[in-house]
Design an enzyme around this catalytic site. Structure first.
Site, PDB file in Angstrom:
ATOM      1  N   GLY A  22       0.801  -1.230   0.000  1.00  0.00           N
ATOM      2  CA  GLY A  22       0.000   0.000   0.000  1.00  0.00           C
ATOM      3  C   GLY A  22       0.830   1.275   0.000  1.00  0.00           C
ATOM      4  N   ILE A  23       0.340   2.252   0.736  1.00  0.00           N
ATOM      5  CA  ILE A  23       0.991   3.567   0.790  1.00  0.00           C
ATOM      6  C   ILE A  23       2.402   3.446   1.359  1.00  0.00           C
ATOM      7  CG2 ILE A  23       0.895   5.817   1.953  1.00  0.00           C
ATOM      8  CD1 ILE A  23      -2.202   5.660   1.676  1.00  0.00           C
ATOM      9  N   TYR A 162     -11.296   5.573  14.144  1.00  0.00           N
ATOM     10  CA  TYR A 162     -10.260   5.844  13.128  1.00  0.00           C
ATOM     11  C   TYR A 162     -10.034   7.348  12.998  1.00  0.00           C
ATOM     12  CZ  TYR A 162      -7.821   5.868   8.627  1.00  0.00           C
ATOM     13  OH  TYR A 162      -6.901   6.085   7.628  1.00  0.00           O
ATOM     14  N   LYS A 166      -6.589   9.572  13.894  1.00  0.00           N
ATOM     15  CA  LYS A 166      -5.836  10.372  12.920  1.00  0.00           C
ATOM     16  C   LYS A 166      -5.770  11.846  13.338  1.00  0.00           C
ATOM     17  CE  LYS A 166      -4.631   7.060  10.158  1.00  0.00           C
ATOM     18  NZ  LYS A 166      -3.205   6.716   9.975  1.00  0.00           N
ATOM     19  N   THR A 197      -5.959   0.999  -1.874  1.00  0.00           N
ATOM     20  CA  THR A 197      -5.072   0.019  -1.222  1.00  0.00           C
ATOM     21  C   THR A 197      -5.962  -1.045  -0.591  1.00  0.00           C
ATOM     22  OG1 THR A 197      -5.108   1.134   0.918  1.00  0.00           O
ATOM     23  CG2 THR A 197      -3.346   1.780  -0.596  1.00  0.00           C
ATOM     24  N   TRP A 255     -14.583  21.338   0.193  1.00  0.00           N
ATOM     25  CA  TRP A 255     -16.000  21.672   0.275  1.00  0.00           C
ATOM     26  C   TRP A 255     -16.365  22.185   1.650  1.00  0.00           C
ATOM     27  CZ3 TRP A 255     -16.930  22.040  -4.479  1.00  0.00           C
ATOM     28  CH2 TRP A 255     -16.759  21.022  -5.417  1.00  0.00           C
TER      29      TRP A 255
HETATM   30  P1  NDP Z   1      -2.810  -1.267   3.962  1.00  0.00           P
HETATM   31  O1  NDP Z   1      -3.822  -2.058   4.720  1.00  0.00           O
HETATM   32  O2  NDP Z   1      -2.598  -1.559   2.528  1.00  0.00           O
HETATM   33  O3  NDP Z   1      -1.390  -1.409   4.700  1.00  0.00           O
HETATM   34  C1  NDP Z   1      -1.311  -1.288   6.082  1.00  0.00           C
HETATM   35  C2  NDP Z   1       0.120  -1.566   6.492  1.00  0.00           C
HETATM   36  O4  NDP Z   1       0.222  -1.414   7.906  1.00  0.00           O
HETATM   37  C3  NDP Z   1       0.565  -2.967   6.154  1.00  0.00           C
HETATM   38  O5  NDP Z   1       1.890  -2.917   5.675  1.00  0.00           O
HETATM   39  C4  NDP Z   1       0.524  -3.681   7.494  1.00  0.00           C
HETATM   40  O6  NDP Z   1       1.507  -4.725   7.517  1.00  0.00           O
HETATM   41  C5  NDP Z   1       0.865  -2.549   8.446  1.00  0.00           C
HETATM   42  N1  NDP Z   1       0.415  -2.762   9.809  1.00  0.00           N
HETATM   43  C6  NDP Z   1      -0.849  -2.815  10.285  1.00  0.00           C
HETATM   44  N2  NDP Z   1      -0.838  -3.071  11.604  1.00  0.00           N
HETATM   45  C7  NDP Z   1       0.471  -3.154  11.973  1.00  0.00           C
HETATM   46  C8  NDP Z   1       1.134  -3.414  13.193  1.00  0.00           C
HETATM   47  N3  NDP Z   1       0.466  -3.644  14.330  1.00  0.00           N
HETATM   48  N4  NDP Z   1       2.493  -3.422  13.200  1.00  0.00           N
HETATM   49  C9  NDP Z   1       3.187  -3.208  12.065  1.00  0.00           C
HETATM   50  N5  NDP Z   1       2.613  -2.964  10.886  1.00  0.00           N
HETATM   51  C10 NDP Z   1       1.268  -2.949  10.838  1.00  0.00           C
HETATM   52  O7  NDP Z   1      -3.176   0.250   4.215  1.00  0.00           O
HETATM   53  P2  NDP Z   1      -2.827   1.635   3.469  1.00  0.00           P
HETATM   54  O8  NDP Z   1      -1.573   1.514   2.704  1.00  0.00           O
HETATM   55  O9  NDP Z   1      -4.056   2.112   2.807  1.00  0.00           O
HETATM   56  O10 NDP Z   1      -2.618   2.565   4.745  1.00  0.00           O
HETATM   57  C11 NDP Z   1      -1.356   3.046   5.146  1.00  0.00           C
HETATM   58  C12 NDP Z   1      -1.602   4.261   6.047  1.00  0.00           C
HETATM   59  O11 NDP Z   1      -2.280   5.261   5.287  1.00  0.00           O
HETATM   60  C13 NDP Z   1      -2.471   3.971   7.262  1.00  0.00           C
HETATM   61  O12 NDP Z   1      -1.992   4.672   8.376  1.00  0.00           O
HETATM   62  C14 NDP Z   1      -3.833   4.510   6.825  1.00  0.00           C
HETATM   63  O13 NDP Z   1      -4.633   4.868   7.920  1.00  0.00           O
HETATM   64  C15 NDP Z   1      -3.410   5.713   6.008  1.00  0.00           C
HETATM   65  N6  NDP Z   1      -4.415   6.227   5.090  1.00  0.00           N
HETATM   66  C16 NDP Z   1      -4.937   5.430   4.101  1.00  0.00           C
HETATM   67  C17 NDP Z   1      -5.894   5.950   3.232  1.00  0.00           C
HETATM   68  C18 NDP Z   1      -6.509   5.139   2.146  1.00  0.00           C
HETATM   69  O14 NDP Z   1      -7.514   5.594   1.542  1.00  0.00           O
HETATM   70  N7  NDP Z   1      -5.972   3.975   1.832  1.00  0.00           N
HETATM   71  C19 NDP Z   1      -6.353   7.337   3.339  1.00  0.00           C
HETATM   72  C20 NDP Z   1      -5.724   8.088   4.412  1.00  0.00           C
HETATM   73  C21 NDP Z   1      -4.788   7.534   5.241  1.00  0.00           C
HETATM   74  P3  NDP Z   1       1.362  -6.071   8.389  1.00  0.00           P
HETATM   75  O15 NDP Z   1      -0.083  -6.448   8.407  1.00  0.00           O
HETATM   76  O16 NDP Z   1       2.252  -7.060   7.669  1.00  0.00           O
HETATM   77  O17 NDP Z   1       1.890  -5.735   9.752  1.00  0.00           O
END
Ligand code: NDP
Length: 255
Positions: A22-23, A162, A166, A197, A255
């Site tokens: 993801g991001i 959530y 944030k 993502t 908006w």
């Molecule tokens: P994904 O679900 O694709 O990825 C989440 C990542 O976080 C994974 O790599 C996961 O790896 C890791 N993760 C989750 N819990 C833990 C933990 N306890 N310890 C270590 N790693 C952890 O999400 P996104 O890429 O969409 O999100 C990334 C960030 O961007 C987040 O903070 C999200 O809130 C934020 N965000 C996303 C938006 C969206 O629309 N997608 C919009 C705004 C913000 P693993 O499970 O292997 O640990």
């Protein structure tokens, strides 16, 4: 130094939590392309290995450490591993996060605690664990991944924990930025809007009106569109920027 050189991270060591997809993976890739040695810190070791293999194609040193960001012991072990293998950490990207949808009266304590532990408490713990050596060395850049959800109330889904987590990340960013600015440690955040993502139910038809049609740019983002903002805040390109929350949302919060 040319302006593009100010985005270079040659010789720097970066950690991206949740960097295996993801991001986070897009940010880790951007930092590696800019010349940094990168460590991915997330839990799923198969995914970590895949991400390391992909980033290795970019060049430069890349490692992963199995890290649950909710555990201070894991974060301390991560810091030791990264410092031992790559060197002192210059850049920390607090990206790991979990999402949750639900009406507030149906969300139990376990769900609230899980969201806060991952999205907010872990940012605090990682900032302390890694920030201590940054403050001691008098150099460092922390980039937190917040969300536009910390600024507005999303529709149509409810997700109070959530959003609260944030909003907390944004204010923690400002708090630590002010405290650590005299020690030359900068703390900034990005606030992405809807991004495709695994965390996001972005293609569900019931969300299209709110999540796409109501976005001024009439679309969602790809993760690669979020990463350059993190590179900007991580790099000397933003050397006089601290405490900023940079919104990347296609205009949604206008908006
Ligand atoms: P994904 O679900 O694709 O990825 C989440 C990542 O976080 C994974 O790599 C996961 O790896 C890791 N993760 C989750 N819990 C833990 C933990 N306890 N310890 C270590 N790693 C952890 O999400 P996104 O890429 O969409 O999100 C990334 C960030 O961007 C987040 O903070 C999200 O809130 C934020 N965000 C996303 C938006 C969206 O629309 N997608 C919009 C705004 C913000 P693993 O499970 O292997 O640990």
């Amino acid at each position: 130094m040319s302006v593009l050189d100010r985005f270079r991270l040659d010789g720097k060591v970066a950690v991206v939590t949740g960097g295996n997809r993801g991001i986070g993976k897009a940010i880790a890739t951007a930092l590696a392309e800019a010349g940094a040695s990168v460590a991915i810190a997330s839990r799923d070791e198969d995914r970590n290995r895949e991400a390391v293999a992909d980033l290795a194609k970019v060049g430069g040193a890349v490692i992963s450490t199995r890290t649950d960001v909710t555990s201070r012991a894991d974060l301390e072990a991560m810091r030791e591993t990264v410092t031992g293998q790559l060197g002192p950490i210059d850049i920390l990207v607090n990206n790991a996060g979990v999402g949750i949808h639900g009406e507030s009266l149906s969300i139990d304590d376990e769900a609230w605690d899980r969201v806060m532990a991952t999205n907010l408490d872990a940012v605090w713990k990682a900032s302390q664990v890694v920030g201590a050596s940054m403050v001691e060395r008098g150099t460092g850049s922390i980039v937190n991944v917040g969300s536009m959800s910390g600024m507005i109330i999303n529709r149509p889904q409810w997700h109070a924990p959530y959003a609260v987590s944030k909003a907390g990340v944004h204010h923690m960013t400002r708090s630590l930025a002010a405290e650590w600015a005299p020690r030359s440690v900068r703390v900034n955040a990005i606030a992405p809007g809807y991004t495709k993502t695994e965390i996001s139910d972005i293609d569900l038809p019931e969300y299209k009106h709110y999540w796409i049609d109501e976005v001024p740019m009439q679309r969602y983002a790809q993760a690669v569109e979020i990463a350059p903002a993190a590179l900007y805040l991580a790099s000397p390109a933003s050397s006089f920027v601290t405490g900023e929350v940079l919104v990347i949302d296609g205009g949604y919060t206008l908006w």
